[in-house]
Write an enzyme that holds these catalytic residues in place. Structure first.
Site, PDB file in Angstrom:
ATOM      1  N   ASP A 231       0.642  21.488 -51.716  1.00 56.28           N
ATOM      2  CA  ASP A 231      -0.345  21.160 -50.688  1.00 56.28           C
ATOM      3  C   ASP A 231       0.300  21.361 -49.311  1.00 56.28           C
ATOM      4  OD1 ASP A 231       1.342  19.036 -50.448  1.00 56.28           O
ATOM      5  OD2 ASP A 231      -0.117  17.505 -50.989  1.00 56.28           O
TER       6      ASP A 231
ATOM      7  N   PHE B 201      -2.651  15.837 -46.023  1.00 56.10           N
ATOM      8  CA  PHE B 201      -3.268  14.655 -46.606  1.00 56.10           C
ATOM      9  C   PHE B 201      -2.355  13.440 -46.488  1.00 56.10           C
ATOM     10  CE2 PHE B 201      -4.359  11.815 -50.127  1.00 56.10           C
ATOM     11  CZ  PHE B 201      -5.728  11.686 -49.957  1.00 56.10           C
TER      12      PHE B 201
ATOM     13  N   ASP C 296      -6.741  19.357 -59.779  1.00 54.79           N
ATOM     14  CA  ASP C 296      -5.526  18.544 -59.894  1.00 54.79           C
ATOM     15  C   ASP C 296      -5.917  17.103 -59.692  1.00 54.79           C
ATOM     16  OD1 ASP C 296      -5.727  18.740 -56.810  1.00 54.79           O
ATOM     17  OD2 ASP C 296      -4.153  17.268 -57.140  1.00 54.79           O
TER      18      ASP C 296
ATOM     19  N   CYS D 158      -6.010  14.606 -81.954  1.00 59.70           N
ATOM     20  CA  CYS D 158      -5.094  15.162 -80.946  1.00 59.70           C
ATOM     21  C   CYS D 158      -3.830  15.722 -81.595  1.00 59.70           C
ATOM     22  CB  CYS D 158      -4.743  14.069 -79.947  1.00 59.70           C
ATOM     23  SG  CYS D 158      -3.612  14.584 -78.643  1.00 59.70           S
TER      24      CYS D 158
ATOM     25  N   CYS E 128      -1.009  16.366 -79.661  1.00 61.22           N
ATOM     26  CA  CYS E 128       0.121  16.176 -78.739  1.00 61.22           C
ATOM     27  C   CYS E 128       1.298  15.551 -79.473  1.00 61.22           C
ATOM     28  CB  CYS E 128      -0.284  15.326 -77.544  1.00 61.22           C
ATOM     29  SG  CYS E 128      -0.250  13.541 -77.827  1.00 61.22           S
TER      30      CYS E 128
ATOM     31  N   CYS F  41       0.666  11.854 -80.477  1.00 63.45           N
ATOM     32  CA  CYS F  41      -0.277  11.617 -81.576  1.00 63.45           C
ATOM     33  C   CYS F  41       0.120  12.313 -82.868  1.00 63.45           C
ATOM     34  CB  CYS F  41      -1.680  12.083 -81.184  1.00 63.45           C
ATOM     35  SG  CYS F  41      -2.431  11.040 -79.922  1.00 63.45           S
TER      36      CYS F  41
ATOM     37  N   HIS G 181       0.520  12.198 -73.714  1.00 59.74           N
ATOM     38  CA  HIS G 181      -0.811  12.240 -74.332  1.00 59.74           C
ATOM     39  C   HIS G 181      -1.898  12.547 -73.305  1.00 59.74           C
ATOM     40  CE1 HIS G 181      -4.300  11.387 -76.739  1.00 59.74           C
ATOM     41  NE2 HIS G 181      -4.732  10.662 -75.718  1.00 59.74           N
TER      42      HIS G 181
END
Lengths: 390, 390
Positions: free
Chosen positions: B92, B96, B272, B310, B312, B315, B354
């Site tokens: 960025d 911000f 994002d 899942c 991942c 999991c 996860h």
């Protein structure tokens, strides 16, 4: 189940190279065992432990009894499935943690009454209860309940008479642990624990009586409990090689890399200590050339890994090629310094991997040297390297 | 460098499937980009990000400017080598975060004067300075410096006049960013940022002017800044599809899984948000069938993984076979509940893996559906599944 094979001995010291076969796998010794207090080696994934060559890890009976509670672990058939670690596990008896509760506990011949530090429940730990809990945990190596004789109480060293009485109660608890372990038909291996404080003849009395009980393995307890370093080294020099030669020997709660190498020379096969993970979280890193404080400003722009000779994921990345061997896949000291400064979790994560890998790799080098008959040369090199400084 | 290919469009919405080629690799869109504020996606190792299919991650210019400082990152030739992430990075502009300093900063036409929150140093951020910093970081996608128009100030919504003035300054800063980016011969890609607050016609004025400047990509800023959800959805429905069709579109700081799917339907290519990692650290887990609070006592003895569908690491373990497909290699809800209760680092580590995997996999499913022409069916199934509850 525990099968012990003595593979090599060092002619210049009490060091030995051996192999344990346990219900969940084989452990090559001398070995360092990472500590997984609450069913997790702090900050490290089980897969990382496996990748760095961890063969056996610890769990703390007392802490797991409090949280998550035995009913939960029993539901998984034991600690291995609960924490997703499928190699051997050793659990302590819970005695050390109960003893550490101080005023919150009362020790009697029968066992220890105490209040749960989690919810205040009144609880009782005895040799029988410890065996029942460790049977539920299904750890491959179970420790007897013992009384950990303190080095001193309120600044006054434990007297010979106090140390004898404490040691003798631990012997009676060893017998009760053994009987309950057999009654429960626990399929794993129970270790006896030598006590006797800082008194060599009491240590000999303890180990003689335990040897007569024929445990499959022996531990040396009551060290690393606040005594001066030279006292620990005196007991470490005295006791291990007097234990039965054809049984594994475990020195509880020790120590620095130097302590481990000295302990191996004294005849110890197994070590555990929170130092690699605790120091990692505090930014103290072990390297071949001495210890390194990552918080130090000198590391701010340093592109080198923590240890240019190291092949851990932190120093060498996924390729596992060390900086010295031309690898450039690792994390720099500058990056680790930055993570520490920002309080980012990745800092202790990467530091824990490195420190544990350092300990495990040191023991691998010790095993290789014992196998090759070059342990004396390795000790000399180790001391010279560590003294050199980072 | 940025090469954009439009691969498929959905006939029933503004959704599209595209591919970006950047200096450090290819990004398949629609895509979610994990946020790596200080050069680390909090609690996650770069290798884990790569394994879960992350294609591009964010870095925060302002934070990296403060710590470790530009001299350090420059020494590594940029952020990629410093943080050991070798795929694309988006940074960025720093605007911000400077804007968020509130009373500690003063915005002028020239730029923003502020005091460093790290050491109090008086600093200055302008379009030129932002381009210079992002050039040092060598991020693949560079963002123009803009003024992030607030939704409200001290409870008073930003007026149309204020929003116009702010948007017009952002346009002037867009021009200055573009000129400095060119002067620096930065080899990466600079995105313009649409502002205009909650006023559609100001958004159109902004995007028209930016389109005329021919940026290689466009972002929509000034959303997810504290406005009510329906206001965000209104702007999300209005602006994305009005941006040039043959350029990537990035909706900054958004959002929930539902926001992402809605955003794709509105024509957004890139998202994002800190939500997956922040929620992970707070024990809120995303699953196919709704969100799950791991702290809830109902999970104490639950042997299921967080999400039985899942794959991942959390999991499904290292084998990557989901519970529904017969895999039993993952960590249970009971174990994650226990880690949370004990405050163990492994809890947020596994939860972050996860949650990020959930977001990345959701975008993979969206891409597959767009490729297969079944995006409408996927949206309906997604909504039904998420509403079902865990």
């Amino acid at each position: 189940m525990l099968h012990f094979e003595l593979l090599a001995t060092d002619p210049h010291s009490h060091a030995r190279r051996a192999r344990l076969t346990l219900n969940h796998g084989v452990v090559e010794t001398p070995i360092f065992m990472p500590v997984g207090t609450y069913g997790t080696v702090k900050g490290v994934m089980p897969r990382s432990l496996a990748e760095m060559g961890a063969q056996i890890i610890l769990g703390n009976t007392f802490h797991l009894w409090m949280r998550p509670g035995l009913d939960v672990v029993k539901g998984f058939g034991g600690l291995h499935a609960f924490e997703q670690w499928h190699k051997p596990i050793l659990t302590d008896s819970g005695g050390f943690q109960v003893w550490s509760l101080g005023a919150m506990r009362k020790i009697t011949e029968e066992g220890v009454h105490f209040a749960s530090p989690v919810n205040g429940d009144k609880l009782f730990l005895s040799p029988e209860v410890s065996m029942q809990i460790q049977t539920a945990l299904n750890s491959d190596i179970v420790m007897q309940l013992d009384e950990c004789t303190p080095y001193e109480t309120a600044g006054v060293p434990t007297s010979e008479d106090e140390a004898r009485k404490s040691m003798q109660m631990s012997l009676r608890w060893a017998r009760r642990s053994q009987e309950e372990f057999a009654r429960l038909a626990n399929p794993n291996a129970l270790f006896g624990i030598v006590q006797g404080g800082m008194y060599e003849h009491l240590r000999e009395e303890s180990l003689g009586a335990l040897a007569a009980m024929d445990f499959p393995g022996y531990a040396i307890g009551g060290v690393s409990v606040g005594e001066p370093k030279e006292e620990m080294l005196r007991i470490m020099a005295h006791t291990p090689h007097r234990l039965p030669a054809h049984k594994p020997r475990y020195l509880m709660g020790v120590g620095t890399p130097e302590d481990l190498v000295q302990g191996v020379a004294s005849g110890v096969d197994m070590f555990d200590c929170v130092m690699p993970t605790r120091n990692a979280r505090n930014g103290t890193l072990f390297t071949r050339y001495g210890d390194l404080k990552i918080r130090n400003a000198r590391h701010r722009e340093d592109h080198q890994p923590l240890d240019p000779s190291c092949t851990c994921h932190t120093c060498a990345g996924s390729a596992g090629v060390s900086w010295n061997d031309g690898g450039r896949g690792g994390f720099s000291r500058a990056y680790l310094h930055h993570l520490d400064r920002c309080g980012e979790m990745l800092g202790p994560m990467l530091a824990s991997i490195h420190n544990l890998h350092y300990y495990l790799n040191l023991m691998q080098e010790v095993r290789d040297a014992l196998q090759a008959g070059s342990f004396a040369a390795l000790r000399a090199q180790f001391q010279a390297d560590r003294a050199r400084g980072v």
